[in-house]
Scaffold this motif. Sequence first.
Motif, short mmCIF file in Angstrom:
data_model
loop_
_atom_site.label_atom_id
_atom_site.label_comp_id
_atom_site.label_asym_id
_atom_site.label_seq_id
_atom_site.Cartn_x
_atom_site.Cartn_y
_atom_site.Cartn_z
N THR A 240 9.07 6.10 17.02
CA THR A 240 10.47 6.15 16.60
C THR A 240 10.61 5.55 15.20
O THR A 240 10.32 4.36 15.01
CB THR A 240 11.38 5.40 17.58
N PRO A 241 11.05 6.33 14.22
CA PRO A 241 11.19 5.80 12.86
C PRO A 241 12.28 4.72 12.78
O PRO A 241 13.34 4.85 13.39
CB PRO A 241 11.57 7.02 12.02
N VAL A 242 11.97 3.68 12.00
CA VAL A 242 12.91 2.57 11.80
C VAL A 242 13.26 2.51 10.31
O VAL A 242 12.37 2.48 9.45
CB VAL A 242 12.31 1.23 12.26
N ILE A 243 14.55 2.47 10.02
CA ILE A 243 15.07 2.36 8.65
C ILE A 243 15.61 0.95 8.47
O ILE A 243 16.25 0.40 9.37
CB ILE A 243 16.21 3.37 8.40
N LEU A 244 15.40 0.37 7.29
CA LEU A 244 15.98 -0.94 6.96
C LEU A 244 16.91 -0.78 5.76
O LEU A 244 16.52 -0.24 4.73
CB LEU A 244 14.88 -1.95 6.62
N TYR A 245 18.15 -1.26 5.91
CA TYR A 245 19.11 -1.24 4.81
C TYR A 245 19.61 -2.64 4.52
O TYR A 245 19.97 -3.39 5.44
CB TYR A 245 20.32 -0.35 5.14
N ILE A 246 19.63 -2.98 3.24
CA ILE A 246 20.20 -4.25 2.77
C ILE A 246 21.09 -3.93 1.58
O ILE A 246 20.67 -3.22 0.66
CB ILE A 246 19.11 -5.25 2.34
N SER A 247 22.29 -4.44 1.59
CA SER A 247 23.18 -4.29 0.43
C SER A 247 22.81 -5.33 -0.62
O SER A 247 22.60 -6.50 -0.29
CB SER A 247 24.63 -4.48 0.88
N GLY A 248 22.71 -4.90 -1.88
CA GLY A 248 22.32 -5.83 -2.94
C GLY A 248 20.85 -6.19 -2.87
O GLY A 248 20.48 -7.35 -3.04
N SER A 258 7.42 -4.44 3.21
CA SER A 258 6.32 -5.10 3.91
C SER A 258 6.71 -5.59 5.30
O SER A 258 5.98 -6.36 5.92
CB SER A 258 5.80 -6.27 3.07
N THR A 259 7.86 -5.14 5.79
CA THR A 259 8.35 -5.60 7.10
C THR A 259 7.90 -4.70 8.25
O THR A 259 8.22 -4.98 9.40
CB THR A 259 9.89 -5.67 7.11
N GLY A 260 7.21 -3.62 7.94
CA GLY A 260 6.76 -2.71 8.99
C GLY A 260 7.68 -1.54 9.23
O GLY A 260 7.39 -0.69 10.08
N VAL A 261 8.80 -1.46 8.49
CA VAL A 261 9.71 -0.33 8.68
C VAL A 261 9.09 0.94 8.11
O VAL A 261 8.20 0.89 7.25
CB VAL A 261 11.09 -0.60 8.05
N ASP A 262 9.59 2.06 8.57
CA ASP A 262 9.10 3.36 8.10
C ASP A 262 9.83 3.82 6.85
O ASP A 262 9.26 4.56 6.03
CB ASP A 262 9.28 4.40 9.21
N ILE A 263 11.08 3.41 6.72
CA ILE A 263 11.93 3.90 5.64
C ILE A 263 12.75 2.73 5.09
O ILE A 263 13.33 1.95 5.85
CB ILE A 263 12.89 4.99 6.15
N VAL A 264 12.79 2.63 3.77
CA VAL A 264 13.65 1.65 3.10
C VAL A 264 14.85 2.38 2.53
O VAL A 264 14.70 3.36 1.79
CB VAL A 264 12.88 0.91 1.97
#
Length: 348
Positions: A240-248, A258-264
């Motif tokens: 299951t693909p994992v996306i990471l979003y951070i504002s700013g 480098s957190t292991g997520v598939d998509i930034v």
Amino acid sequence: MSNSKPLLLRAACGESVDRPPVWMMRQAGRYMQVYRDLRDRYPSFRDRSENPDLSYEISMQPFRAFKPDGVILFSDILTPLPGMGIQFDIIESKGPIIQDPIRNIDQVSSLRKLVPAESMGFVGEVLGRLRESVKNEAAVLGFVGAPWTLAAYVVEGKSSKNYSIIKSMAFQEPDLLHKLLNHFAESIAIYLRYQIDSGAQVVQMFDSWAGQLSPIDYDTFAAPYQKKVVDLVKETHPNTPVILYISGSAGVIERMGSTGVDIVSLDWTVDMAEGCARLPKGIGIQGNVDPGLLFGSPNAIKERIIDTVKKAKGRSHILNLGHGILPGTPEDNAKIFFETGKSINEYI
């Protein structure tokens, strides 16, 4: 319609696709008249997000209007908190209010283990119904708040401009904060597994407030817990693909990768080409059109989308905004965003 996987899921898995899939953060919400009409009838946000019929209806509104490649659960990052023993309200003009902010070790120690099927069965129901409704025309997305951002809400007690209370805890009582963050990481992993088991095909983690951390503090209080969530989810749901979003997030893009997520997911404060260059080739990219652009002319919107997609060429790319679509955005301009994204091969 073929029985192949939805376009967004294929792209998120790194497979070759003929165009970038397109969806919008906050695509179900206040810019849509049909949503505002429903909100007038059901003024409580928690009613709208926790009643499965209403959550399903709101989740489907943008799909019916624009046919995006992704349909995301209408919910809130704070939804799992009551299942851990933390009560909150969402006030329309003020945002979230935590009834009893967490400030001491006794409060952290008394937090309950999250059992989503018991405390959030409505989420599972909605995700299942969404999968049934959209079939393979779109991927169903689930989402959660990351540990740092959840901790920031429950320690501050509400939205904050300077995060002084949680930063005070971080620098005066780090062991207390780490215990809270660890509890959230384990709980959020359980919640994501539940979402995937219920029908979510791609999941996104929002660490909305991690952009307020210096890089050294991001490495201490955000990244390890993002990684723990991802590692725990991948143990049971490796595909299951994992996306990471951070504002700013312009200052921590490499760290996100480098957190292991598939998509930034990039916000709009970084150029797409620069963002791609700062991440390993194997990591997908989501974003990153400025939501404010959707107040512009049709030509301006089209030109920026074309520029963004061209700069991401050669990468696994999901076209999206760099933040949630803004209230007041003309619906016709949202339509232009989706239509341009879906016909991008005519322009590049």
